[in-house]
Design a protein around this motif. Sequence first.
Motif, PDB file in Angstrom:
ATOM      1  N   TYR A  67       0.827  -1.197   0.000  1.00 49.81           N
ATOM      2  CA  TYR A  67       0.000   0.000   0.000  1.00 49.81           C
ATOM      3  C   TYR A  67       0.869   1.258   0.000  1.00 49.81           C
ATOM      4  CZ  TYR A  67      -2.710  -3.862   1.778  1.00 49.81           C
ATOM      5  OH  TYR A  67      -3.255  -5.113   1.934  1.00 49.81           O
ATOM      6  N   TRP A  68       0.431   2.261  -0.747  1.00 54.85           N
ATOM      7  CA  TRP A  68       1.087   3.551  -0.785  1.00 54.85           C
ATOM      8  C   TRP A  68       0.512   4.429   0.312  1.00 54.85           C
ATOM      9  CZ3 TRP A  68       5.274   4.219  -3.757  1.00 54.85           C
ATOM     10  CH2 TRP A  68       5.472   3.303  -4.792  1.00 54.85           C
ATOM     11  N   VAL A  69       1.365   5.204   0.975  1.00 52.03           N
ATOM     12  CA  VAL A  69       0.938   6.005   2.108  1.00 52.03           C
ATOM     13  C   VAL A  69       1.810   7.246   2.217  1.00 52.03           C
ATOM     14  CG1 VAL A  69       2.438   4.791   3.744  1.00 52.03           C
ATOM     15  CG2 VAL A  69       0.343   5.902   4.596  1.00 52.03           C
ATOM     16  N   ASN A  70       1.304   8.264   2.894  1.00 46.72           N
ATOM     17  CA  ASN A  70       2.104   9.467   3.102  1.00 46.72           C
ATOM     18  C   ASN A  70       3.250   9.202   4.071  1.00 46.72           C
ATOM     19  OD1 ASN A  70      -0.551   9.361   4.572  1.00 46.72           O
ATOM     20  ND2 ASN A  70       0.411  10.923   5.867  1.00 46.72           N
ATOM     21  N   PRO A  71       4.388   9.855   3.875  1.00 46.52           N
ATOM     22  CA  PRO A  71       5.561   9.648   4.734  1.00 46.52           C
ATOM     23  C   PRO A  71       5.349  10.189   6.135  1.00 46.52           C
ATOM     24  CG  PRO A  71       5.977  11.405   3.160  1.00 46.52           C
ATOM     25  CD  PRO A  71       4.671  10.794   2.770  1.00 46.52           C
ATOM     26  N   PHE A  72       5.894   9.494   7.106  1.00 47.73           N
ATOM     27  CA  PHE A  72       5.750   9.865   8.513  1.00 47.73           C
ATOM     28  C   PHE A  72       6.368  11.231   8.786  1.00 47.73           C
ATOM     29  CE2 PHE A  72       7.343   9.762  12.951  1.00 47.73           C
ATOM     30  CZ  PHE A  72       6.128   9.586  13.602  1.00 47.73           C
ATOM     31  N   GLY A  73       5.585  12.108   9.412  1.00 48.67           N
ATOM     32  CA  GLY A  73       6.097  13.398   9.844  1.00 48.67           C
ATOM     33  C   GLY A  73       6.101  14.498   8.811  1.00 48.67           C
ATOM     34  N   MET A  74       5.779  14.199   7.557  1.00 50.10           N
ATOM     35  CA  MET A  74       5.772  15.237   6.535  1.00 50.10           C
ATOM     36  C   MET A  74       4.416  15.937   6.522  1.00 50.10           C
ATOM     37  SD  MET A  74       6.498  15.035   2.418  1.00 50.10           S
ATOM     38  CE  MET A  74       8.253  14.712   2.687  1.00 50.10           C
ATOM     39  N   PRO A  75       4.384  17.264   6.520  1.00 48.21           N
ATOM     40  CA  PRO A  75       3.106  17.982   6.455  1.00 48.21           C
ATOM     41  C   PRO A  75       2.306  17.573   5.223  1.00 48.21           C
ATOM     42  CG  PRO A  75       4.900  19.493   6.963  1.00 48.21           C
ATOM     43  CD  PRO A  75       5.530  18.181   6.594  1.00 48.21           C
ATOM     44  N   ARG A  77       0.300  19.174   3.492  1.00 39.96           N
ATOM     45  CA  ARG A  77       0.289  20.217   2.462  1.00 39.96           C
ATOM     46  C   ARG A  77       1.537  20.190   1.586  1.00 39.96           C
ATOM     47  NH1 ARG A  77      -2.664  24.974   2.779  1.00 39.96           N
ATOM     48  NH2 ARG A  77      -1.544  25.394   0.841  1.00 39.96           N
ATOM     49  N   HIS A  78       2.568  19.449   1.996  1.00 41.69           N
ATOM     50  CA  HIS A  78       3.828  19.433   1.250  1.00 41.69           C
ATOM     51  C   HIS A  78       4.057  18.134   0.485  1.00 41.69           C
ATOM     52  CE1 HIS A  78       5.820  22.673   4.040  1.00 41.69           C
ATOM     53  NE2 HIS A  78       4.733  23.100   3.428  1.00 41.69           N
ATOM     54  N   VAL A  79       3.206  17.141   0.639  1.00 44.48           N
ATOM     55  CA  VAL A  79       3.440  15.829   0.034  1.00 44.48           C
ATOM     56  C   VAL A  79       3.381  15.906  -1.483  1.00 44.48           C
ATOM     57  CG1 VAL A  79       2.553  13.470  -0.192  1.00 44.48           C
ATOM     58  CG2 VAL A  79       2.553  14.588   2.048  1.00 44.48           C
ATOM     59  N   THR A  80       4.342  15.254  -2.118  1.00 46.36           N
ATOM     60  CA  THR A  80       4.345  15.104  -3.575  1.00 46.36           C
ATOM     61  C   THR A  80       4.259  13.623  -3.914  1.00 46.36           C
ATOM     62  OG1 THR A  80       6.745  14.859  -3.833  1.00 46.36           O
ATOM     63  CG2 THR A  80       5.860  17.117  -3.744  1.00 46.36           C
ATOM     64  N   VAL A  81       4.013  13.342  -5.182  1.00 47.90           N
ATOM     65  CA  VAL A  81       3.963  11.940  -5.628  1.00 47.90           C
ATOM     66  C   VAL A  81       5.275  11.246  -5.307  1.00 47.90           C
ATOM     67  CG1 VAL A  81       3.838  10.450  -7.666  1.00 47.90           C
ATOM     68  CG2 VAL A  81       2.242  12.364  -7.427  1.00 47.90           C
ATOM     69  N   GLY A  82       6.392  11.938  -5.498  1.00 45.40           N
ATOM     70  CA  GLY A  82       7.696  11.343  -5.249  1.00 45.40           C
ATOM     71  C   GLY A  82       7.989  11.069  -3.791  1.00 45.40           C
ATOM     72  N   ASP A  83       7.241  11.694  -2.884  1.00 44.66           N
ATOM     73  CA  ASP A  83       7.450  11.486  -1.453  1.00 44.66           C
ATOM     74  C   ASP A  83       6.738  10.241  -0.922  1.00 44.66           C
ATOM     75  OD1 ASP A  83       8.987  13.826  -1.049  1.00 44.66           O
ATOM     76  OD2 ASP A  83       7.158  15.032  -0.916  1.00 44.66           O
ATOM     77  N   LEU A  84       5.765   9.737  -1.650  1.00 42.78           N
ATOM     78  CA  LEU A  84       4.938   8.638  -1.155  1.00 42.78           C
ATOM     79  C   LEU A  84       5.775   7.396  -0.875  1.00 42.78           C
ATOM     80  CD1 LEU A  84       1.859   9.060  -3.505  1.00 42.78           C
ATOM     81  CD2 LEU A  84       2.043   9.750  -1.102  1.00 42.78           C
ATOM     82  N   VAL A  85       5.335   6.641   0.108  1.00 44.18           N
ATOM     83  CA  VAL A  85       6.039   5.435   0.553  1.00 44.18           C
ATOM     84  C   VAL A  85       5.197   4.212   0.232  1.00 44.18           C
ATOM     85  CG1 VAL A  85       6.938   4.204   2.569  1.00 44.18           C
ATOM     86  CG2 VAL A  85       7.187   6.690   2.406  1.00 44.18           C
ATOM     87  N   LEU A  86       5.847   3.166  -0.260  1.00 40.57           N
ATOM     88  CA  LEU A  86       5.182   1.874  -0.459  1.00 40.57           C
ATOM     89  C   LEU A  86       5.614   0.950   0.663  1.00 40.57           C
ATOM     90  CD1 LEU A  86       3.442  -0.021  -2.267  1.00 40.57           C
ATOM     91  CD2 LEU A  86       5.589  -0.744  -3.348  1.00 40.57           C
ATOM     92  N   GLU A 258      -1.714  23.899  -7.347  1.00 39.45           N
ATOM     93  CA  GLU A 258      -0.470  23.356  -6.799  1.00 39.45           C
ATOM     94  C   GLU A 258       0.044  22.189  -7.665  1.00 39.45           C
ATOM     95  OE1 GLU A 258      -0.757  22.484  -2.574  1.00 39.45           O
ATOM     96  OE2 GLU A 258      -2.316  24.008  -2.327  1.00 39.45           O
ATOM     97  N   PRO A 259       0.268  22.416  -8.938  1.00 40.73           N
ATOM     98  CA  PRO A 259       0.665  21.314  -9.837  1.00 40.73           C
ATOM     99  C   PRO A 259       2.004  20.681  -9.481  1.00 40.73           C
ATOM    100  CG  PRO A 259       0.979  23.433 -10.931  1.00 40.73           C
ATOM    101  CD  PRO A 259       0.228  23.708  -9.662  1.00 40.73           C
ATOM    102  N   GLU A 260       2.782  21.341  -8.642  1.00 39.48           N
ATOM    103  CA  GLU A 260       4.094  20.778  -8.273  1.00 39.48           C
ATOM    104  C   GLU A 260       3.981  19.479  -7.497  1.00 39.48           C
ATOM    105  OE1 GLU A 260       2.821  23.398  -4.852  1.00 39.48           O
ATOM    106  OE2 GLU A 260       2.795  23.535  -7.051  1.00 39.48           O
ATOM    107  N   PHE A 261       2.810  19.186  -6.901  1.00 41.22           N
ATOM    108  CA  PHE A 261       2.686  17.949  -6.129  1.00 41.22           C
ATOM    109  C   PHE A 261       2.738  16.707  -7.012  1.00 41.22           C
ATOM    110  CE2 PHE A 261      -1.823  18.123  -7.328  1.00 41.22           C
ATOM    111  CZ  PHE A 261      -2.153  16.785  -7.450  1.00 41.22           C
ATOM    112  N   LEU A 262       2.565  16.879  -8.316  1.00 38.67           N
ATOM    113  CA  LEU A 262       2.584  15.743  -9.233  1.00 38.67           C
ATOM    114  C   LEU A 262       3.993  15.246  -9.515  1.00 38.67           C
ATOM    115  CD1 LEU A 262      -0.116  17.028 -11.731  1.00 38.67           C
ATOM    116  CD2 LEU A 262      -0.378  15.166 -10.088  1.00 38.67           C
ATOM    117  N   ALA A 263       4.996  15.985  -9.068  1.00 43.14           N
ATOM    118  CA  ALA A 263       6.392  15.598  -9.333  1.00 43.14           C
ATOM    119  C   ALA A 263       6.813  14.422  -8.447  1.00 43.14           C
ATOM    120  CB  ALA A 263       7.309  16.785  -9.091  1.00 43.14           C
TER     121      ALA A 263
END
Length: 263
Positions: A67-75, A77-86, A258-263
Amino acid sequence: MSTQIPAPIPTDQLHFAMPPVHTDPADERRYRKERLAGALRNFGRLGYEDGVSGHITARDPEFEDCYWVNPFGMPLRHVTVGDLVLANGDGQVLEGRYHVNQAAFTVHAEVHRARPDLVAVAHCHSVHGRALSAIGELIEPITQEACAFYEDHALLDEYTGVSVDAGEGKRIAVALGAFKALILRNHGLLTVGDSVDAAAWWFIALERCAQVQLAARAAGRPVLIDRRQAVETREKTGSDLVAWINYQSMWQDITRSEPEFLA
């Protein structure tokens, strides 16, 4: 001199978004990750984040029990596709540069395992959801929007502390059953969907329903919609497809602003 009224545009020439169908797992993975990052940013905008609490998970379309999930401790509002954790169902990171919140991930993993029909699970400590959960009440059919949850959500009527083991996650999964949403007493809200968009929309809608119910209760005695009309309204507004459609304006807003989140 008369002016001729323009001819109606054929409906098949009008734009109406529908969920895409993917044949390539890589394409579907990218799509789910983009939607996940966008939903997380929207949750951050809405103020659902509370410290390190607040998560949405998306099932990988190819890798079993991952499963893909947001990284621990990252706001959020700042999450990008590249930040996601599997991570796999045991919370071990397979891809990414960050830890996962083990307490939160344990719950999500058990819900995903119990419901193979689901793509996404959302759980945050939103203000009105927590307030309603402190009372230990279900959403009542007092508005059209609330009817979407009529007899399609449950209450876990116990509090057992921070969820850090699979046993607690399984109790939550059992309480959820086949429903779209669960109120965790003294804890908050959890919603699910067959897409990231649907799970995110159900959480937003449930949080708003909690807010309206608390406000109506404070102002007076809410008038309930009768069961027949509540069921009919749920049948029209309570599907994951309707949730997906409802969420699209928020998706368009976040991608344009906020198109930068797609990076």
